[in-house]
Motif scaffolding. Sequence first.
Motif, PDB file in Angstrom:
ATOM      1  N   SER A 116       0.827  -1.205   0.000  1.00 57.94           N
ATOM      2  CA  SER A 116       0.000   0.000   0.000  1.00 57.94           C
ATOM      3  C   SER A 116       0.863   1.257   0.000  1.00 57.94           C
ATOM      4  CB  SER A 116      -0.927  -0.001   1.224  1.00 57.94           C
ATOM      5  OG  SER A 116      -1.867  -1.048   1.136  1.00 57.94           O
ATOM      6  N   ALA A 117       1.956   1.235   0.770  1.00 54.79           N
ATOM      7  CA  ALA A 117       2.856   2.386   0.815  1.00 54.79           C
ATOM      8  C   ALA A 117       3.520   2.619  -0.531  1.00 54.79           C
ATOM      9  CB  ALA A 117       3.914   2.192   1.900  1.00 54.79           C
ATOM     10  N   SER A 118       3.786   1.532  -1.265  1.00 50.52           N
ATOM     11  CA  SER A 118       4.371   1.664  -2.591  1.00 50.52           C
ATOM     12  C   SER A 118       3.418   2.397  -3.536  1.00 50.52           C
ATOM     13  CB  SER A 118       4.711   0.281  -3.156  1.00 50.52           C
ATOM     14  OG  SER A 118       5.194   0.365  -4.473  1.00 50.52           O
ATOM     15  N   ILE A 119       2.127   2.087  -3.428  1.00 51.36           N
ATOM     16  CA  ILE A 119       1.120   2.788  -4.238  1.00 51.36           C
ATOM     17  C   ILE A 119       1.078   4.262  -3.856  1.00 51.36           C
ATOM     18  CG2 ILE A 119      -1.360   2.965  -4.714  1.00 51.36           C
ATOM     19  CD1 ILE A 119      -1.479  -0.103  -4.292  1.00 51.36           C
ATOM     20  N   ALA A 120       1.117   4.528  -2.550  1.00 47.41           N
ATOM     21  CA  ALA A 120       1.095   5.920  -2.081  1.00 47.41           C
ATOM     22  C   ALA A 120       2.327   6.680  -2.566  1.00 47.41           C
ATOM     23  CB  ALA A 120       1.024   5.951  -0.557  1.00 47.41           C
ATOM     24  N   HIS A 121       3.476   6.028  -2.533  1.00 44.25           N
ATOM     25  CA  HIS A 121       4.709   6.680  -2.983  1.00 44.25           C
ATOM     26  C   HIS A 121       4.661   6.991  -4.476  1.00 44.25           C
ATOM     27  CE1 HIS A 121       8.947   7.714  -3.150  1.00 44.25           C
ATOM     28  NE2 HIS A 121       9.112   6.845  -4.128  1.00 44.25           N
ATOM     29  N   GLU A 122       4.132   6.060  -5.257  1.00 44.56           N
ATOM     30  CA  GLU A 122       4.011   6.292  -6.702  1.00 44.56           C
ATOM     31  C   GLU A 122       3.061   7.451  -6.980  1.00 44.56           C
ATOM     32  OE1 GLU A 122       2.808   3.848 -10.793  1.00 44.56           O
ATOM     33  OE2 GLU A 122       2.957   2.805  -8.874  1.00 44.56           O
ATOM     34  N   ALA A 123       1.985   7.526  -6.194  1.00 41.39           N
ATOM     35  CA  ALA A 123       1.037   8.629  -6.358  1.00 41.39           C
ATOM     36  C   ALA A 123       1.699   9.964  -6.043  1.00 41.39           C
ATOM     37  CB  ALA A 123      -0.174   8.411  -5.450  1.00 41.39           C
ATOM     38  N   THR A 124       2.529   9.988  -5.013  1.00 46.07           N
ATOM     39  CA  THR A 124       3.249  11.211  -4.646  1.00 46.07           C
ATOM     40  C   THR A 124       4.126  11.689  -5.789  1.00 46.07           C
ATOM     41  OG1 THR A 124       3.261  10.637  -2.294  1.00 46.07           O
ATOM     42  CG2 THR A 124       4.907  12.218  -3.036  1.00 46.07           C
ATOM     43  N   GLU A 125       4.810  10.744  -6.441  1.00 46.58           N
ATOM     44  CA  GLU A 125       5.687  11.104  -7.554  1.00 46.58           C
ATOM     45  C   GLU A 125       4.918  11.714  -8.723  1.00 46.58           C
ATOM     46  OE1 GLU A 125       7.798   7.479  -8.408  1.00 46.58           O
ATOM     47  OE2 GLU A 125       9.469   8.075  -7.106  1.00 46.58           O
ATOM     48  N   HIS A 126       3.611  11.418  -8.792  1.00 42.66           N
ATOM     49  CA  HIS A 126       2.776  11.979  -9.855  1.00 42.66           C
ATOM     50  C   HIS A 126       1.954  13.171  -9.371  1.00 42.66           C
ATOM     51  CE1 HIS A 126       3.758   8.101 -11.726  1.00 42.66           C
ATOM     52  NE2 HIS A 126       3.434   8.651 -12.876  1.00 42.66           N
ATOM     53  N   GLY A 127       2.253  13.629  -8.164  1.00 43.03           N
ATOM     54  CA  GLY A 127       1.581  14.818  -7.659  1.00 43.03           C
ATOM     55  C   GLY A 127       0.165  14.590  -7.180  1.00 43.03           C
ATOM     56  N   LEU A 128      -0.186  13.348  -6.846  1.00 44.18           N
ATOM     57  CA  LEU A 128      -1.540  13.039  -6.402  1.00 44.18           C
ATOM     58  C   LEU A 128      -1.642  13.031  -4.886  1.00 44.18           C
ATOM     59  CD1 LEU A 128      -2.422  10.047  -8.765  1.00 44.18           C
ATOM     60  CD2 LEU A 128      -3.237  12.399  -8.964  1.00 44.18           C
ATOM     61  N   SER A 129      -2.804  13.336  -4.379  1.00 38.68           N
ATOM     62  CA  SER A 129      -3.121  13.160  -2.968  1.00 38.68           C
ATOM     63  C   SER A 129      -4.499  12.509  -2.892  1.00 38.68           C
ATOM     64  CB  SER A 129      -3.118  14.503  -2.228  1.00 38.68           C
ATOM     65  OG  SER A 129      -4.052  15.390  -2.814  1.00 38.68           O
ATOM     66  N   VAL A 130      -4.837  11.964  -1.738  1.00 43.21           N
ATOM     67  CA  VAL A 130      -6.085  11.214  -1.632  1.00 43.21           C
ATOM     68  C   VAL A 130      -7.300  12.142  -1.741  1.00 43.21           C
ATOM     69  CG1 VAL A 130      -5.099   9.332  -0.301  1.00 43.21           C
ATOM     70  CG2 VAL A 130      -5.970  11.338   0.900  1.00 43.21           C
ATOM     71  N   LYS A 131      -8.357  11.624  -2.358  1.00 41.11           N
ATOM     72  CA  LYS A 131      -9.609  12.359  -2.451  1.00 41.11           C
ATOM     73  C   LYS A 131     -10.580  11.949  -1.350  1.00 41.11           C
ATOM     74  CE  LYS A 131      -9.544  13.429  -7.399  1.00 41.11           C
ATOM     75  NZ  LYS A 131     -10.271  13.300  -8.694  1.00 41.11           N
ATOM     76  N   SER A 132     -10.485  10.694  -0.923  1.00 47.13           N
ATOM     77  CA  SER A 132     -11.265  10.232   0.221  1.00 47.13           C
ATOM     78  C   SER A 132     -10.412  10.395   1.481  1.00 47.13           C
ATOM     79  CB  SER A 132     -11.645   8.757   0.069  1.00 47.13           C
ATOM     80  OG  SER A 132     -12.324   8.521  -1.131  1.00 47.13           O
ATOM     81  N   LYS A 133     -11.054  10.443   2.631  1.00 45.53           N
ATOM     82  CA  LYS A 133     -10.288  10.347   3.866  1.00 45.53           C
ATOM     83  C   LYS A 133      -9.629   8.983   3.885  1.00 45.53           C
ATOM     84  CE  LYS A 133     -13.297  13.428   6.568  1.00 45.53           C
ATOM     85  NZ  LYS A 133     -12.313  14.481   6.777  1.00 45.53           N
ATOM     86  N   GLY A 160      -1.707  12.379   2.466  1.00 44.02           N
ATOM     87  CA  GLY A 160      -2.878  12.823   3.218  1.00 44.02           C
ATOM     88  C   GLY A 160      -3.484  11.774   4.113  1.00 44.02           C
ATOM     89  N   GLY A 161      -2.805  10.642   4.286  1.00 40.53           N
ATOM     90  CA  GLY A 161      -3.314   9.577   5.142  1.00 40.53           C
ATOM     91  C   GLY A 161      -3.147   9.899   6.619  1.00 40.53           C
ATOM     92  N   LEU A 162      -3.982   9.299   7.441  1.00 43.88           N
ATOM     93  CA  LEU A 162      -3.919   9.463   8.891  1.00 43.88           C
ATOM     94  C   LEU A 162      -3.648   8.109   9.516  1.00 43.88           C
ATOM     95  CD1 LEU A 162      -4.342  11.145  11.506  1.00 43.88           C
ATOM     96  CD2 LEU A 162      -6.781  10.551  11.348  1.00 43.88           C
ATOM     97  N   VAL A 163      -2.526   7.984  10.218  1.00 44.10           N
ATOM     98  CA  VAL A 163      -2.172   6.723  10.861  1.00 44.10           C
ATOM     99  C   VAL A 163      -2.779   6.697  12.260  1.00 44.10           C
ATOM    100  CG1 VAL A 163      -0.300   5.215  11.604  1.00 44.10           C
ATOM    101  CG2 VAL A 163      -0.049   6.570   9.511  1.00 44.10           C
TER     102      VAL A 163
END
Length: 273
Positions: A116-133, A160-163
């Motif tokens: 899951s963190a790998s997906i989040a990291h790839e999204a960061t590289e493309h300038g994305l942030s989460v749309k849902s909480k 934008g995730g909350l741990v």
Amino acid sequence: MGAEIGATTSLFPFNRRMVDYLNATKRSEIAQYAQRFSHNLKADEGCEYDQNIEINLSELEPHFNGPFTPDLATPLSKEIVYTFAEEVKKNNWPQELKVTLIGSCTNSSYEDMSRSASIAHEATEHGLSVKSKFAITPGSEQVRATIERDGQIGAFEEVGGLVLANACGPCIGQWDRKDVKKGEVNSIITSYNRNFTGRNDANPATHAFIASPDIVTAMAFAGDLTFNPVSDTLIDRASVLVVVDPKSDRLQLLHPFTAWNGETHSDVKVNSI
């Protein structure tokens, strides 16, 4: 899970990899004890069953389960009757994803969190942030400490995730949810083990779906229940073209310096003005 289909016992045969895991997690005394009784921790020789079900995992595509029950399974895109996106529209399920949640005891291993963190990291590289909480629940203190050490928590927080605390949390209803009122119809998706009516947030109008941590994480960036992470795409940061009149005596486009040739200059004179 076994309980939902009437099982009173579910057994995973004890093997060498379990010994490795117990040793790696500082529970070698349990590993030694289990090895002494390993002959009891597997099926009897020559046993027979009422039914055998074989699943080829390489052919099994991602599913969404729900809402309101974990045994309502719909393939993500393989068309048996309807694809999941078609089911959403046909049943008038709320299309907007309010919250996505991963973790709990069932899907919070180091491997799960790393994917899951790998997906989040790839999204960061493309300038994305989460749309849902997007909430993350480590299943144990060891998992939490390990993913903090190795950067997965940082990857989640960057998008934008909350741990949350490493506890059962929203999986068993320990969720002081504030984004919707009780009775408000909405959709959430989790990687938890159950999704019965009102289980997560005490709201009987919440349509709770279950998927793998990978799929849930991808869905957080779409914020839409009809998004298919396997075939659909998301738009990353937009490229901006800056146009400057070449005749302008006020603005000028700057061009990059010539790349350094690798040579270091010495005895360079500095002129004073």
